[in-house]
Scaffold this active site. Sequence first.
Site, PDB file in Angstrom:
ATOM      1  N   HIS A  91      51.827  34.785  38.954  1.00 53.35           N
ATOM      2  CA  HIS A  91      51.226  33.715  38.161  1.00 53.35           C
ATOM      3  C   HIS A  91      51.003  34.219  36.736  1.00 53.35           C
ATOM      4  CE1 HIS A  91      47.308  31.107  37.618  1.00 53.35           C
ATOM      5  NE2 HIS A  91      48.276  30.726  36.806  1.00 53.35           N
ATOM      6  N   ASP A  94      48.072  37.991  39.382  1.00 53.83           N
ATOM      7  CA  ASP A  94      47.556  37.261  38.223  1.00 53.83           C
ATOM      8  C   ASP A  94      47.772  38.041  36.927  1.00 53.83           C
ATOM      9  OD1 ASP A  94      46.423  34.777  39.241  1.00 53.83           O
ATOM     10  OD2 ASP A  94      45.040  36.061  40.373  1.00 53.83           O
ATOM     11  N   ASP A 145      44.754  27.100  43.199  1.00 45.06           N
ATOM     12  CA  ASP A 145      44.312  28.430  42.815  1.00 45.06           C
ATOM     13  C   ASP A 145      42.956  28.379  42.133  1.00 45.06           C
ATOM     14  OD1 ASP A 145      44.148  31.050  42.006  1.00 45.06           O
ATOM     15  OD2 ASP A 145      45.858  30.995  40.638  1.00 45.06           O
ATOM     16  N   GLY A 146      41.979  29.026  42.760  1.00 41.68           N
ATOM     17  CA  GLY A 146      40.654  29.140  42.156  1.00 41.68           C
ATOM     18  C   GLY A 146      39.556  28.587  43.045  1.00 41.68           C
ATOM     19  N   GLY A 147      38.660  29.454  43.470  1.00 41.76           N
ATOM     20  CA  GLY A 147      37.506  29.012  44.252  1.00 41.76           C
ATOM     21  C   GLY A 147      37.829  28.492  45.639  1.00 41.76           C
ATOM     22  N   SER A 183      45.169  36.718  46.271  1.00 40.48           N
ATOM     23  CA  SER A 183      45.071  37.221  44.897  1.00 40.48           C
ATOM     24  C   SER A 183      44.457  38.615  44.904  1.00 40.48           C
ATOM     25  CB  SER A 183      44.218  36.294  44.046  1.00 40.48           C
ATOM     26  OG  SER A 183      43.901  36.941  42.822  1.00 40.48           O
ATOM     27  N   HIS A 208      49.499  37.406  45.587  1.00 44.92           N
ATOM     28  CA  HIS A 208      49.400  36.617  44.355  1.00 44.92           C
ATOM     29  C   HIS A 208      49.019  37.553  43.207  1.00 44.92           C
ATOM     30  CE1 HIS A 208      48.649  32.849  42.103  1.00 44.92           C
ATOM     31  NE2 HIS A 208      47.633  33.496  41.549  1.00 44.92           N
ATOM     32  N   GLY A 234      41.535  32.515  34.170  1.00 45.87           N
ATOM     33  CA  GLY A 234      40.951  33.607  33.382  1.00 45.87           C
ATOM     34  C   GLY A 234      40.196  34.634  34.176  1.00 45.87           C
TER      35      GLY A 234
HETATM   36  C1  DX5 Z   1      42.218  32.669  38.099  1.00 48.75           C
HETATM   37  C2  DX5 Z   1      43.332  33.255  38.927  1.00 48.75           C
HETATM   38  C3  DX5 Z   1      43.115  33.127  40.408  1.00 48.75           C
HETATM   39  C4  DX5 Z   1      41.837  33.700  40.900  1.00 48.75           C
HETATM   40  C5  DX5 Z   1      41.638  33.481  42.365  1.00 48.75           C
HETATM   41  O1  DX5 Z   1      42.551  32.744  36.761  1.00 48.75           O
HETATM   42  O2  DX5 Z   1      44.545  32.606  38.636  1.00 48.75           O
HETATM   43  O3  DX5 Z   1      44.244  33.589  41.109  1.00 48.75           O
HETATM   44  O4  DX5 Z   1      41.726  35.049  40.619  1.00 48.75           O
HETATM   45  O5  DX5 Z   1      40.473  34.114  42.716  1.00 48.75           O
HETATM   46  P1  DX5 Z   1      39.278  33.404  43.473  1.00 48.75           P
HETATM   47  O6  DX5 Z   1      39.803  33.042  44.820  1.00 48.75           O
HETATM   48  O7  DX5 Z   1      38.259  34.435  43.464  1.00 48.75           O
HETATM   49  O8  DX5 Z   1      38.903  32.169  42.686  1.00 48.75           O
HETATM   50 ZN    ZN Z   2      46.336  32.878  39.993  1.00 52.30          ZN
END
Ligand code: DX5
Ligand code: ZN
Length: 219
Positions: free
Chosen positions: A67, A34, A179-181, A7, A32, A146
Amino acid sequence: MVEVSSSILSVEKGEEARTFLALEQGKTDYFHIDVMDGKFVEKNTYDKMLEYASYIKRISNLPLDVHFMVQDVKKAIEDFSILEPNIMTFHYEACKTDEEVIEYIDEIKEAHSKVGIAIKPNTNIEKIYKFLPYIHIALIMTVEPGKGGQTFLSDMTEKINKCNEFIKNNDLEVDIEVDGGINLNTQDAVKEAGANILVAGTAILKAVNYGEIIKELKK
Ligand code: DX5
Ligand code: ZN
């Protein structure tokens, strides 16, 4: 096989070119992208992501994994199709009816991209089961969409598990993207549950050596 989708949401201003190149050299499988519209989620990254994705398209042959965290999915598909993304993913929650979901699936396929449906942490996975035979990717959000840099919601592993069981039991060919964390501490749980595309933003961009962490995540 596990793939990594990096991302670029939290890329530092002025560091874009260097970062994109380092991600490619670090062997990310996808970029990725966003896309946020300030309505479906608070932040608006729409024009910036359109600009970044166009730039990446010019300097790299790697696939774009887009995304959409937007309300107007139709417009987003139109605006991003020109970049020939490998994947376009929209949110189930952005659709008012099942017909709308089918409409977007068809439009993305007409643009020759793979289709993903994303679901937020509070949406039941069962809601998207009926669409799985027609799509390529189920994107299970492991944080509230977000922003980047949030903490992985460990409850989501059960959802990934359930989705994986359904896919297997019905002989479907659908990838599970999370996706996320996602980082070195949370990766094992999602892989064990059945995820095979890992999105990571902060974990990679904060690392000194992108290649090293990408390699670990792909294992
Ligand atoms: C959240 C996004 C993710 C996020 C991933 O809304 O869709 O793609 O930015 O970032 P990390 O890996 O920092 O959670
Ligand atoms: Zn994402």
